[in-house]
Design an enzyme around this catalytic site. Structure first.
Site, short mmCIF file in Angstrom:
data_model
loop_
_atom_site.label_atom_id
_atom_site.label_comp_id
_atom_site.label_asym_id
_atom_site.label_seq_id
_atom_site.Cartn_x
_atom_site.Cartn_y
_atom_site.Cartn_z
N GLY A 75 0.81 -1.21 0.00
CA GLY A 75 0.00 0.00 0.00
C GLY A 75 0.85 1.27 0.00
N THR A 76 1.94 1.25 0.74
CA THR A 76 2.78 2.44 0.83
C THR A 76 3.35 2.81 -0.54
OG1 THR A 76 3.34 1.93 3.11
CG2 THR A 76 4.85 3.39 1.94
N ASN A 155 -8.12 3.84 8.41
CA ASN A 155 -7.48 2.72 9.11
C ASN A 155 -7.63 2.79 10.62
OD1 ASN A 155 -5.73 4.94 8.13
ND2 ASN A 155 -4.28 4.09 9.60
N GLN A 183 -7.63 -0.29 3.34
CA GLN A 183 -8.41 -0.90 4.43
C GLN A 183 -9.75 -1.46 3.98
OE1 GLN A 183 -7.67 -1.69 7.51
NE2 GLN A 183 -5.68 -0.70 7.68
N SER A 203 -3.55 -3.43 -0.73
CA SER A 203 -2.44 -4.17 -0.13
C SER A 203 -2.89 -5.59 0.22
CB SER A 203 -1.98 -3.43 1.12
OG SER A 203 -0.90 -4.08 1.71
N HIS A 205 -1.54 -7.75 2.66
CA HIS A 205 -1.47 -8.31 4.02
C HIS A 205 -2.62 -7.89 4.92
CE1 HIS A 205 0.28 -4.86 6.48
NE2 HIS A 205 0.44 -4.39 5.25
N THR A 241 11.97 -7.40 -11.04
CA THR A 241 11.41 -8.76 -11.15
C THR A 241 10.27 -8.90 -10.15
OG1 THR A 241 13.52 -9.62 -11.85
CG2 THR A 241 11.95 -11.23 -10.98
N CYS A 329 1.69 2.16 12.28
CA CYS A 329 2.89 2.94 12.00
C CYS A 329 3.16 3.97 13.09
CB CYS A 329 2.75 3.66 10.67
SG CYS A 329 1.92 2.66 9.46
N1 PLP Z 1 -2.96 2.97 3.61
C1 PLP Z 1 -3.72 2.58 4.64
C2 PLP Z 1 -5.07 3.18 4.83
C3 PLP Z 1 -3.25 1.61 5.53
O1 PLP Z 1 -4.00 1.23 6.56
C4 PLP Z 1 -1.95 1.07 5.32
C5 PLP Z 1 -1.39 0.10 6.28
O2 PLP Z 1 -1.66 0.14 7.46
C6 PLP Z 1 -1.21 1.51 4.22
C7 PLP Z 1 -1.75 2.46 3.38
C8 PLP Z 1 0.16 0.98 3.93
O3 PLP Z 1 0.07 -0.32 3.38
P1 PLP Z 1 1.33 -1.31 3.44
O4 PLP Z 1 1.43 -1.78 4.86
O5 PLP Z 1 0.98 -2.42 2.50
O6 PLP Z 1 2.52 -0.54 2.98
#
Ligand code: PLP
Length: 393
Positions: A75-76, A155, A183, A203, A205, A241, A329
């Site tokens: 996601g990041t 989130n 989310q 994302s 996970h 890759t 985070c």
């Molecule tokens: N965006 C939101 C709303 C999230 O909740 C998160 C992860 O907590 C992310 C982005 C980041 O995703 P990733 O952990 O896959 O980098």
């Protein structure tokens, strides 16, 4: 350290366990079908076919076309590619980018990076329930606006925004629109056509897939400036890759979500409400954060007046219960959650807030046990702090 036998995981918004069916397919792509999708021999062709197939279940959950899905490391990265990639590609059209006050750090920090590169960032305020009003976006627009990024589901507090109304007003004006759907993906319906979004981040996970893999939806015809340069994988949008075991695992996880999403959503909402009702019945001076109806099924953000959230988190951890004091985070940092502050909580209230996020691994007996432990811990900590509930005055 002594740890209790029974562990209950109530932090599914931070990450989820990987579904066993996902692990099985990932193993296959590490041990047997380990080819590089760019190789032209049979191992490569087998890998390439799996890579392409994995786009389908993901696209289906978004109502997108498989060719509009590009794999990333999570996601990041997707958020960064959306904001930086879109803004840099379209900087000749204007320099204003709009985000909301409750975005994830990945969007907030990407916007700050844009500000350092000369873009003007406007932060539109969410209301007390975490909703971003489409009218507020409308008012913030200027002839310089090239991109708006508003998250689908929050989130921390679980509020689900009206992305469609925002998207349609931006589409009419030809302004790019990104939504961070990390989310909500696999948990709430998403239709990128109906929502009129150009870019969406997701994302793996968070949906019982592996960590370190995600994707970005890029609507056909929309261009972004790549962040990674190299072998031109993923249509040139993301060289390198491909993480094939992760990608096939992500595809499998999406397929499983599609099968169970609506039933699972109902079950989680019920469990969440049950947990809430047990806490409300036995504890005074607690408030629920987020929108009462427009919310993620498993999310419960509660402010326990008179309690230090980190102390409560530790007390619960000692009893085997895992929750979170904000987004994964920012937990561990002494600063109050910017999201909670943005929706109007005081610093003290933000520090007294915990997020419980329920998921596939929870059963009713977990919730009953967790409620009891939470109630005991809150009462104990309040007594130690000399807290007197408002009701006693
Ligand atoms: N965006 C939101 C709303 C999230 O909740 C998160 C992860 O907590 C992310 C982005 C980041 O995703 P990733 O952990 O896959 O980098």
């Amino acid at each position: 350290m002594f740890e209790t036998e029974r562990r209950i995981y109530l932090d599914h918004s931070a990450t989820t366990p990987v579904d066993e069916r996902v692990v099985v397919i990932m193993n296959e792509f590490m041990l047997e079908k380990f080819g590089n999708p760019s190789s032209s021999h049979s191992f490569g062709r087998e890998a390439k076919a799996a890579l392409e197939n994995a786009r389908e279940p993901i696209a289906a959950l978004l109502n997108a076309a498989p060719e509009e899905i590009f794999f990333t490391s999570g996601g990041t990265e997707s958020d960064n590619l959306a904001l930086l990639g879109y803004a840099l590609k379209h900087r000749d059209k204007g320099n204003q980018v709009i985000i909301s006050s409750v975005e994830h750090p990945a969007v907030r920090a990407a916007a700050e990076e844009l500000a350092r590169s000369g873009f003007q960032i406007t932060r539109v305020k969410a209301d007390a329930q975490g909703l971003v009003a489409p009218e507020a976006i409308n008012e913030a627009l200027t002839p310089q606006t090239i991109l708006v990024s508003i998250m689908h589901a929050n989130n921390e507090i679980g509020t689900i925004n009206d992305i469609g109304t925002i998207g349609r007003l931006l589409r009419e004006r030809g302004i790019g629109f990104h939504t961070d759907a990390v989310q909500s993906f696999g948990k709430a319906p998403i239709d990128v056509q109906e929502m009129a979004v150009d870019l969406a981040s997701i994302s793996s996970h968070k949906i019982y897939g592996p960590k370190g893999v995600g994707a970005i939806y890029i609507r056909k015809g929309v261009e972004v400036y790549p962040r990674f340069w190299g072998g031109h994988q993923e249509g040139g949008n993301r060289s390198g890759t491909e993480n094939l075991p992760g990608i096939v695992g992500f595809g499998k996880a999406a397929e499983l979500c599609r099968q169970v999403m609506s039933l699972e959503g109902e079950q989680l909402s019920e469990l969440r409400d049950e947990l809430l009702n047990m806490l409300v019945e036995r504890l005074d001076d607690i408030t629920i954060n987020g929108h009462p109806t427009r919310r993620l099924p498993g999310n419960l953000s509660i402010t326990f007046q008179g309690v230090e959230g980190e102390a409560l988190l530790m007390a619960l951890d000692l009893e085997g219960i895992a929750a979170s004091s904000g987004s994964a985070c920012s937990s561990g940092s002494a600063k109050p959650s910017p999201v909670l502050i943005a929706i109007g909580l005081t610093e003290q209230e933000a520090h007294a807030t915990l997020r419980f996020s329920l998921g596939r691994s929870n059963v009713r007996s977990d919730i009953v046990h967790a409620a009891k432990v939470i109630i005991d811990a809150v009462n104990r900590l309040r007594a130690m702090a000399g807290f007197r509930p408002a009701a006693a005055y």
